[in-house]
Design an enzyme around this catalytic site. Structure first.
Site, PDB file in Angstrom:
ATOM      1  N   ASP A  15       3.353-130.907  12.795  1.00 25.56           N
ATOM      2  CA  ASP A  15       4.333-129.983  13.372  1.00 25.56           C
ATOM      3  C   ASP A  15       3.641-128.930  14.220  1.00 25.56           C
ATOM      4  OD1 ASP A  15       6.400-131.330  12.221  1.00 25.56           O
ATOM      5  OD2 ASP A  15       7.370-129.543  11.394  1.00 25.56           O
ATOM      6  N   LYS A  59      -9.601-130.785   2.063  1.00 26.21           N
ATOM      7  CA  LYS A  59      -9.916-129.500   1.430  1.00 26.21           C
ATOM      8  C   LYS A  59     -10.970-129.807   0.361  1.00 26.21           C
ATOM      9  CE  LYS A  59      -9.003-125.089   0.993  1.00 26.21           C
ATOM     10  NZ  LYS A  59      -9.473-124.124   1.979  1.00 26.21           N
TER      11      LYS A  59
END
Ligand code: NAD
Length: 368
Positions: free
Chosen positions: A258, A198
């Protein structure tokens, strides 16, 4: 026998013992075909250790795991231990093992098997075959955290209402060692590496980006792509098959792995590895938990654990032939129509009768 490896097996709780024993059976059979001896050292951790020793991770387990060539773990935890005090919860065994073995890189492949295309929630998953390399021991989960109560003086001298904080911080050394694992892995695969960060907002992400760019000069064959994490979350849905190796920080990797796991279907199919410094034992385990709802019923899918054993042979010992033979046997078993209940996707007019853990294990061994 020309070669011998000592494997510490930690079955753990719930379906852990069933799936690890399946993996050991397959591993022994695949290694016997190639004159490789596997010595199994069974150790206790998690709820099983709480029941036996009153603590989730006995020192003996850490010591013997360290002395082995690699560790194969089932899963830990379950409702039986939900009310024990936080410091003694079964999951503490996982953190203790990672720390004790110095495991700083988590590697999670996500592959869509052509036989299980229907398992993906995506309409057209394509040929997904990617690996997420997640930093495991740094970042916000291990950074300074705390709470200022309402009225407490803050470091800048002001006072405000109640404040809670966590800190994301990474050193050059921590970033470089995980980047190196990712670049090396890319070299063995399709030579495409995606750094996820980020960097438009976070200073620590900018350090990741600078170091990745620097390291890319040492790997001129690897194409380096940098993506912001929010963009990557979208791209994993829109073009998952274009990814090869993804490297990222602890928290971003936690979330993205995930997501990647879900787009390929059942958790019962996904292996993982946690590795540390060269020549220290890595830990290999399915990504799923102890599935207490399935424990002891011979219904759990053993393939994630079996594929973890294959990953162990490749990653720790460079035994590519053994690893590939196990992976091929899994594919062949699926091609014969063998399905545990989690991967029985019944199309219109079709009916597949699921088989149990033991029958699936037997089918894999027959296809080695
Ligand atoms: P889980 O992965 O155990 O189960 C989630 C769902 O997936 C359940 O419906 C389960 O039946 C199914 N499932 C899981 N593994 C399967 C398999 N091999 N075959 C078929 N279906 C399978 O996650 P959970 O329910 O959130 O957690 C249960 C326990 O496991 C908790 O105590 C949790 O803390 C622990 N846990 C341990 C680990 C670990 O040891 N690495 C990881 C996650 C959760």
């Amino acid at each position: 026998m020309s070669k011998k490896y000592t494997i510490a097996v930690i079955p753990g709780d719930g379906i852990g013992p069933e799936v690890t024993s399946a993996a050991v059976e397959v591993l022994q059979a695949a290694c016997a075909q190639r004159d490789i001896e596997i010595e199994i050292n069974e150790l206790t951790a998690g709820g099983a250790a709480i029941d036996k020793f009153g603590i989730p991770l006995p020192q003996e387990t850490i010591d013997k795991a360290k002395a082995s060539d690699a560790v194969l773990l089932g899963a830990v935890g379950g409702p039986k231990w939900d009310n024990v005090e936080p410091e003694k919860r079964p999951e503490k065994a996982l953190l203790g093992l990672r720390q004790g073995l110095g495991l700083y890189a988590n590697i999670r492949p996500a592959v869509v098997y052509s036989e299980l295309m229907d398992a993906s929630p995506l309409k057209k998953p394509g040929n997904i075959d990617l690996v997420i390399v997640r930093e495991l021991t740094g970042g916000i989960y291990f950074g300074k955290n705390g709470v200022y109560q309402s009225g407490d003086k803050l470091p800048d001298g002001t006072t405000k209402g109640k404040i809670a904080f966590d800190t994301e911080s990474y050193s050059e050394g921590e970033i470089n060692r995980i980047l190196k694992i990712a670049f090396e892995l890319s070299m063995k695969r399709r030579k495409k590496l995606t750094l996820v960060d980020k960097a438009n907002v976070l200073v620590s992400s900018r350090l990741w980006r600078n170091l990745a760019s620097q390291m890319s000069f040492d790997y001129p064959e690897v194409e380096l792509e940098c993506l912001y994490v929010d963009n990557c979350a979208m791209q994993l849905i829109s073009r998952p098959s274009s990814f090869d190796v993804i490297v990222t920080s602890n928290i971003f990797g936690d979330i993205l792995s995930d997501e990647a796991g879900q787009i390929v279907g059942s958790v019962g199919m996904l292996p993982s590895a946690s590795i540390g410094a060269p020549r220290t034992p890595g830990m290999f385990e399915p990504i799923h938990g102890s599935a207490p709802d399935l424990a002891g019923r011979d219904v759990a899918n053993p393939l994630a654990s079996i594929l973890s054993a294959a990953m162990m042979m490749r990653t720790m010992f460079g035994e590519e032939e053994v690893a590939a033979s196990i992976e091929l046997a899994v594919k062949k078993a699926l091609a014969t129509g063998a399905r545990t209940s989690d991967i029985t996707f019944i199309g219109e007019g079709e009916h597949i009768t699921p088989i149990g853990t033991r029958a699936m294990t037997k089918t894999v061994i027959e296809n080695l």
